[in-house]
Scaffold this motif. Sequence first.
Motif, PDB file in Angstrom:
ATOM      1  N   LYS A 147       0.828  -1.199   0.000  1.00 25.04           N
ATOM      2  CA  LYS A 147       0.000   0.000   0.000  1.00 25.04           C
ATOM      3  C   LYS A 147       0.868   1.257   0.000  1.00 25.04           C
ATOM      4  CE  LYS A 147      -3.790   2.420   2.283  1.00 25.04           C
ATOM      5  NZ  LYS A 147      -3.606   3.469   1.331  1.00 25.04           N
ATOM      6  N   GLU A 150       2.297   1.631  -3.473  1.00 26.96           N
ATOM      7  CA  GLU A 150       1.261   2.079  -4.407  1.00 26.96           C
ATOM      8  C   GLU A 150       0.945   3.557  -4.221  1.00 26.96           C
ATOM      9  OE1 GLU A 150      -1.244  -2.096  -4.941  1.00 26.96           O
ATOM     10  OE2 GLU A 150      -1.972  -0.570  -3.552  1.00 26.96           O
ATOM     11  N   ASP A 151       0.915   4.005  -2.979  1.00 23.16           N
ATOM     12  CA  ASP A 151       0.575   5.398  -2.684  1.00 23.16           C
ATOM     13  C   ASP A 151       1.711   6.375  -2.969  1.00 23.16           C
ATOM     14  OD1 ASP A 151      -1.858   4.454  -1.831  1.00 23.16           O
ATOM     15  OD2 ASP A 151      -1.424   4.675   0.316  1.00 23.16           O
ATOM     16  N   ASN A 152       2.950   5.884  -2.979  1.00 24.97           N
ATOM     17  CA  ASN A 152       4.085   6.806  -3.037  1.00 24.97           C
ATOM     18  C   ASN A 152       4.989   6.679  -4.254  1.00 24.97           C
ATOM     19  OD1 ASN A 152       3.931   8.271  -0.378  1.00 24.97           O
ATOM     20  ND2 ASN A 152       3.804   6.156   0.293  1.00 24.97           N
ATOM     21  N   LYS A 158      -2.113  -1.599 -10.088  1.00 26.74           N
ATOM     22  CA  LYS A 158      -2.706  -2.488  -9.079  1.00 26.74           C
ATOM     23  C   LYS A 158      -3.109  -3.801  -9.660  1.00 26.74           C
ATOM     24  CE  LYS A 158      -4.225   1.210  -6.160  1.00 26.74           C
ATOM     25  NZ  LYS A 158      -5.246   1.839  -5.422  1.00 26.74           N
TER      26      LYS A 158
END
Length: 158
Positions: A147, A150-152, A158
């Motif tokens: 996560k 994916e966020d950074n 995905k």
Amino acid sequence: KELGLKRIVFDMTAYQTPYDVSSFVKELTTQLAVYPWGMYLFEEIDKAHPSVLDRLFFMMDEGIVYDNKQRLYSARGAFVMMTTNAASQDIINFKDHPELRAIVNESLQRSFRLSFLNRYDSVLIFKPFDSDEQLRLAKVQLRNKVKFLEDNITGISK
């Protein structure tokens, strides 16, 4: 993170001799000057020299620390946590014993002065993980890492 406090970590294995006391006091007071409301984690306090523990005792008892030049630093806003392996063998040997807390307390009293132990609001006992718990923990950590990535990091699908 949840408390919104800066976490300051001290590895107490670095303060094992009487000569380490002044470096400990210097580092602690430097951090207290910048982060008087920080979360201070003292890891493996059983490894620290007794003179270092005396400074921690005074910090917990009075909420103040004196530097090497006897200047006063307030620790009243500090959130203090400490870890120790002092009772780890008892926890492993008696992990399911109904009197585990009493056994651990006896072990801690053999390692630390009672006046030092009395400064704690609570003592938490962490039992060893079994294989299933280790697997579940690893899955949670992997999900958190994915996560975060994916966020950074851009370009990850995905």
